[in-house]
Design a protein around this motif. Sequence first.
Motif, PDB file in Angstrom:
ATOM      1  N   ALA A   1     -72.738  36.626 -16.513  1.00  0.00           N
ATOM      2  CA  ALA A   1     -72.076  35.912 -17.607  1.00  0.00           C
ATOM      3  C   ALA A   1     -72.840  34.649 -17.987  1.00  0.00           C
ATOM      4  CB  ALA A   1     -70.641  35.566 -17.213  1.00  0.00           C
ATOM      5  N   LEU A   2     -73.410  33.956 -16.991  1.00  0.00           N
ATOM      6  CA  LEU A   2     -74.133  32.735 -17.309  1.00  0.00           C
ATOM      7  C   LEU A   2     -75.371  33.030 -18.150  1.00  0.00           C
ATOM      8  CD1 LEU A   2     -74.259  29.672 -17.004  1.00  0.00           C
ATOM      9  CD2 LEU A   2     -75.764  30.019 -15.038  1.00  0.00           C
ATOM     10  N   ILE A   3     -75.991  34.175 -17.935  1.00  0.00           N
ATOM     11  CA  ILE A   3     -77.170  34.512 -18.738  1.00  0.00           C
ATOM     12  C   ILE A   3     -76.826  34.509 -20.216  1.00  0.00           C
ATOM     13  CG2 ILE A   3     -78.851  36.322 -19.259  1.00  0.00           C
ATOM     14  CD1 ILE A   3     -78.730  37.117 -16.298  1.00  0.00           C
ATOM     15  N   ASP A   4     -75.646  34.996 -20.545  1.00  0.00           N
ATOM     16  CA  ASP A   4     -75.218  34.983 -21.948  1.00  0.00           C
ATOM     17  C   ASP A   4     -75.090  33.558 -22.466  1.00  0.00           C
ATOM     18  OD1 ASP A   4     -74.122  36.386 -24.360  1.00  0.00           O
ATOM     19  OD2 ASP A   4     -72.336  35.226 -23.827  1.00  0.00           O
ATOM     20  N   HIS A   5     -74.527  32.669 -21.659  1.00  0.00           N
ATOM     21  CA  HIS A   5     -74.408  31.259 -22.070  1.00  0.00           C
ATOM     22  C   HIS A   5     -75.793  30.629 -22.237  1.00  0.00           C
ATOM     23  CE1 HIS A   5     -70.067  31.008 -21.698  1.00  0.00           C
ATOM     24  NE2 HIS A   5     -70.133  31.557 -20.498  1.00  0.00           N
ATOM     25  N   LEU A   6     -76.699  30.947 -21.340  1.00  0.00           N
ATOM     26  CA  LEU A   6     -78.058  30.409 -21.457  1.00  0.00           C
ATOM     27  C   LEU A   6     -78.697  30.829 -22.773  1.00  0.00           C
ATOM     28  CD1 LEU A   6     -79.492  31.161 -17.888  1.00  0.00           C
ATOM     29  CD2 LEU A   6     -78.774  28.936 -18.757  1.00  0.00           C
ATOM     30  N   ALA A   7     -78.487  32.073 -23.133  1.00  0.00           N
ATOM     31  CA  ALA A   7     -79.095  32.605 -24.346  1.00  0.00           C
ATOM     32  C   ALA A   7     -78.463  32.037 -25.611  1.00  0.00           C
ATOM     33  CB  ALA A   7     -78.996  34.131 -24.345  1.00  0.00           C
ATOM     34  N   ARG A   8     -77.174  31.720 -25.561  1.00  0.00           N
ATOM     35  CA  ARG A   8     -76.467  31.295 -26.773  1.00  0.00           C
ATOM     36  C   ARG A   8     -76.423  29.793 -26.987  1.00  0.00           C
ATOM     37  NH1 ARG A   8     -71.446  31.849 -27.199  1.00  0.00           N
ATOM     38  NH2 ARG A   8     -70.864  32.343 -25.060  1.00  0.00           N
ATOM     39  N   HIS A   9     -76.486  29.012 -25.918  1.00  0.00           N
ATOM     40  CA  HIS A   9     -76.257  27.576 -26.042  1.00  0.00           C
ATOM     41  C   HIS A   9     -77.519  26.791 -25.714  1.00  0.00           C
ATOM     42  CE1 HIS A   9     -72.104  28.552 -26.558  1.00  0.00           C
ATOM     43  NE2 HIS A   9     -71.949  28.979 -25.306  1.00  0.00           N
ATOM     44  N   LYS A  10     -77.951  25.971 -26.633  1.00  0.00           N
ATOM     45  CA  LYS A  10     -79.231  25.275 -26.471  1.00  0.00           C
ATOM     46  C   LYS A  10     -79.208  24.221 -25.377  1.00  0.00           C
ATOM     47  CE  LYS A  10     -78.392  21.899 -30.210  1.00  0.00           C
ATOM     48  NZ  LYS A  10     -78.594  20.634 -29.531  1.00  0.00           N
ATOM     49  N   ASN A  11     -78.034  23.740 -24.974  1.00  0.00           N
ATOM     50  CA  ASN A  11     -77.970  22.666 -23.973  1.00  0.00           C
ATOM     51  C   ASN A  11     -77.523  23.147 -22.594  1.00  0.00           C
ATOM     52  OD1 ASN A  11     -75.314  23.144 -24.912  1.00  0.00           O
ATOM     53  ND2 ASN A  11     -74.661  21.083 -24.333  1.00  0.00           N
ATOM     54  N   ILE A  12     -77.492  24.454 -22.372  1.00  0.00           N
ATOM     55  CA  ILE A  12     -77.119  25.010 -21.074  1.00  0.00           C
ATOM     56  C   ILE A  12     -78.366  25.580 -20.409  1.00  0.00           C
ATOM     57  CG2 ILE A  12     -75.679  26.664 -19.831  1.00  0.00           C
ATOM     58  CD1 ILE A  12     -74.090  24.426 -21.188  1.00  0.00           C
ATOM     59  N   TYR A  13     -78.618  25.130 -19.182  1.00  0.00           N
ATOM     60  CA  TYR A  13     -79.792  25.529 -18.408  1.00  0.00           C
ATOM     61  C   TYR A  13     -79.353  26.000 -17.027  1.00  0.00           C
ATOM     62  CZ  TYR A  13     -82.320  22.877 -21.985  1.00  0.00           C
ATOM     63  OH  TYR A  13     -82.813  22.425 -23.185  1.00  0.00           O
ATOM     64  N   THR A  14     -80.279  26.559 -16.281  1.00  0.00           N
ATOM     65  CA  THR A  14     -79.987  26.924 -14.896  1.00  0.00           C
ATOM     66  C   THR A  14     -81.199  26.621 -14.036  1.00  0.00           C
ATOM     67  OG1 THR A  14     -79.047  28.658 -13.468  1.00  0.00           O
ATOM     68  CG2 THR A  14     -80.823  29.323 -14.975  1.00  0.00           C
ATOM     69  N   ASP A  15     -81.002  26.684 -12.711  1.00  0.00           N
ATOM     70  CA  ASP A  15     -82.166  26.641 -11.826  1.00  0.00           C
ATOM     71  C   ASP A  15     -82.175  27.888 -10.954  1.00  0.00           C
ATOM     72  OD1 ASP A  15     -80.998  26.243  -9.213  1.00  0.00           O
ATOM     73  OD2 ASP A  15     -80.948  24.087  -9.486  1.00  0.00           O
ATOM     74  N   SER A  16     -83.321  28.130 -10.345  1.00  0.00           N
ATOM     75  CA  SER A  16     -83.551  29.385  -9.631  1.00  0.00           C
ATOM     76  C   SER A  16     -83.147  29.345  -8.175  1.00  0.00           C
ATOM     77  CB  SER A  16     -85.043  29.749  -9.724  1.00  0.00           C
ATOM     78  OG  SER A  16     -85.841  28.730  -9.121  1.00  0.00           O
ATOM     79  N   SER A  17     -82.679  28.221  -7.685  1.00  0.00           N
ATOM     80  CA  SER A  17     -82.425  28.070  -6.247  1.00  0.00           C
ATOM     81  C   SER A  17     -81.346  29.030  -5.757  1.00  0.00           C
ATOM     82  CB  SER A  17     -82.030  26.623  -5.928  1.00  0.00           C
ATOM     83  OG  SER A  17     -80.820  26.280  -6.560  1.00  0.00           O
ATOM     84  N   GLY A  18     -81.649  29.738  -4.689  1.00  0.00           N
ATOM     85  CA  GLY A  18     -80.673  30.594  -4.043  1.00  0.00           C
ATOM     86  C   GLY A  18     -80.305  31.852  -4.799  1.00  0.00           C
ATOM     87  N   VAL A  19     -81.001  32.165  -5.883  1.00  0.00           N
ATOM     88  CA  VAL A  19     -80.695  33.390  -6.632  1.00  0.00           C
ATOM     89  C   VAL A  19     -81.310  34.568  -5.878  1.00  0.00           C
ATOM     90  CG1 VAL A  19     -80.948  34.631  -8.797  1.00  0.00           C
ATOM     91  CG2 VAL A  19     -80.613  32.143  -8.817  1.00  0.00           C
ATOM     92  N   ARG A  20     -80.467  35.434  -5.351  1.00  0.00           N
ATOM     93  CA  ARG A  20     -80.956  36.532  -4.524  1.00  0.00           C
ATOM     94  C   ARG A  20     -81.173  37.822  -5.316  1.00  0.00           C
ATOM     95  NH1 ARG A  20     -77.992  33.164  -1.648  1.00  0.00           N
ATOM     96  NH2 ARG A  20     -75.952  33.970  -2.259  1.00  0.00           N
ATOM     97  N   ARG A  21     -80.454  38.014  -6.392  1.00  0.00           N
ATOM     98  CA  ARG A  21     -80.619  39.224  -7.208  1.00  0.00           C
ATOM     99  C   ARG A  21     -81.756  38.986  -8.196  1.00  0.00           C
ATOM    100  NH1 ARG A  21     -76.349  42.757  -6.360  1.00  0.00           N
ATOM    101  NH2 ARG A  21     -74.579  41.794  -5.264  1.00  0.00           N
ATOM    102  N   PHE A  22     -82.930  39.420  -7.805  1.00  0.00           N
ATOM    103  CA  PHE A  22     -84.138  39.118  -8.572  1.00  0.00           C
ATOM    104  C   PHE A  22     -84.054  39.662  -9.996  1.00  0.00           C
ATOM    105  CE2 PHE A  22     -88.527  39.808  -9.955  1.00  0.00           C
ATOM    106  CZ  PHE A  22     -89.073  38.552  -9.715  1.00  0.00           C
ATOM    107  N   ASP A  23     -83.440  40.817 -10.180  1.00  0.00           N
ATOM    108  CA  ASP A  23     -83.331  41.393 -11.524  1.00  0.00           C
ATOM    109  C   ASP A  23     -82.584  40.467 -12.468  1.00  0.00           C
ATOM    110  OD1 ASP A  23     -84.721  43.603 -10.725  1.00  0.00           O
ATOM    111  OD2 ASP A  23     -82.983  44.926 -10.554  1.00  0.00           O
ATOM    112  N   LEU A  24     -81.591  39.745 -11.942  1.00  0.00           N
ATOM    113  CA  LEU A  24     -80.847  38.813 -12.792  1.00  0.00           C
ATOM    114  C   LEU A  24     -81.700  37.598 -13.154  1.00  0.00           C
ATOM    115  CD1 LEU A  24     -77.219  38.827 -11.347  1.00  0.00           C
ATOM    116  CD2 LEU A  24     -78.093  39.971 -13.386  1.00  0.00           C
TER     117      LEU A  24
END
Length: 269
Positions: A183-206
């Motif tokens: 769900a966050l990927i959709d927010h990242l794509a739609r909102h210019k001021n929403i970002y994420t970081d890669s720490s602890g992301v275990r599902r590499f495909d996501l």
Amino acid sequence: MADAGASGAHSAAALAAEAAMIIDCHCHAGPGDGLSGPWDSDAGLGRYLRRAREAGIDRCALLAAFHSDYALANAAVARIVASRPKQFYGYAFVHAARDRGRIAAMVRTAVQDYGFIGIKLHRHDARISGEVCQAARLFGVPVLYDPMGEVAVAELLAAQYPDVDFILPHLGSFADDWGAQLALIDHLARHKNIYTDSSGVRRFDLLEQAVRRAGPHKVLFGSDGPWLHPGLELEKIRLLHLPERDEALVLGGNFLRLTRRAPGLAPQL
């Protein structure tokens, strides 16, 4: 004119060198005053710094461990940052509920006195509040907020505070909540001021999907050190096999772009 040209060339070279740096945007440091686990106990940097050096990481942004008094914890982080000002950046950790009424003052101290570059808070303490967002707007700094899977808040943050940048780490969930991260990927794509970081992301495909759908300018490299190995977290970015320019954005360029929006002198309250 020759001197000015030489100075300009030197500045351009310095900026280019800085842009090529690898910056870990998410590392805990300093004392915690609980004993329920590493997350609220002392976060020593000894092993982290050795591992980061071996991995080729140049700089890192530090934030406190969980603490019962974030003003004290931030002061401790400030001393660490001051010990290596060319290597460390600092975030002001706040508790949205317990620090209500003094958040702007805490951020002012952190930005003006400590030279900190952002605000950090965690859903484990309390949900993000308008007071935190207004402080970020006032001082022109980004907010690193761990929503613990409650990623729908990104819709409200984007709508109500479009002039504030928000980094929701771990792709929205350190607990490996696939639905929340998707769900966050959709927010990242739609909102210019929403970002994420890669720490602890275990599902590499996501992680790969986040970069592909939202763009490399929306993802920051982070390790969640000192508890996760920064070299391992960095290798995930390498394995994305991004073009050199895109990889440079993830590894440091995005962090520099977001944090440079902070003014040299914060406004008076």
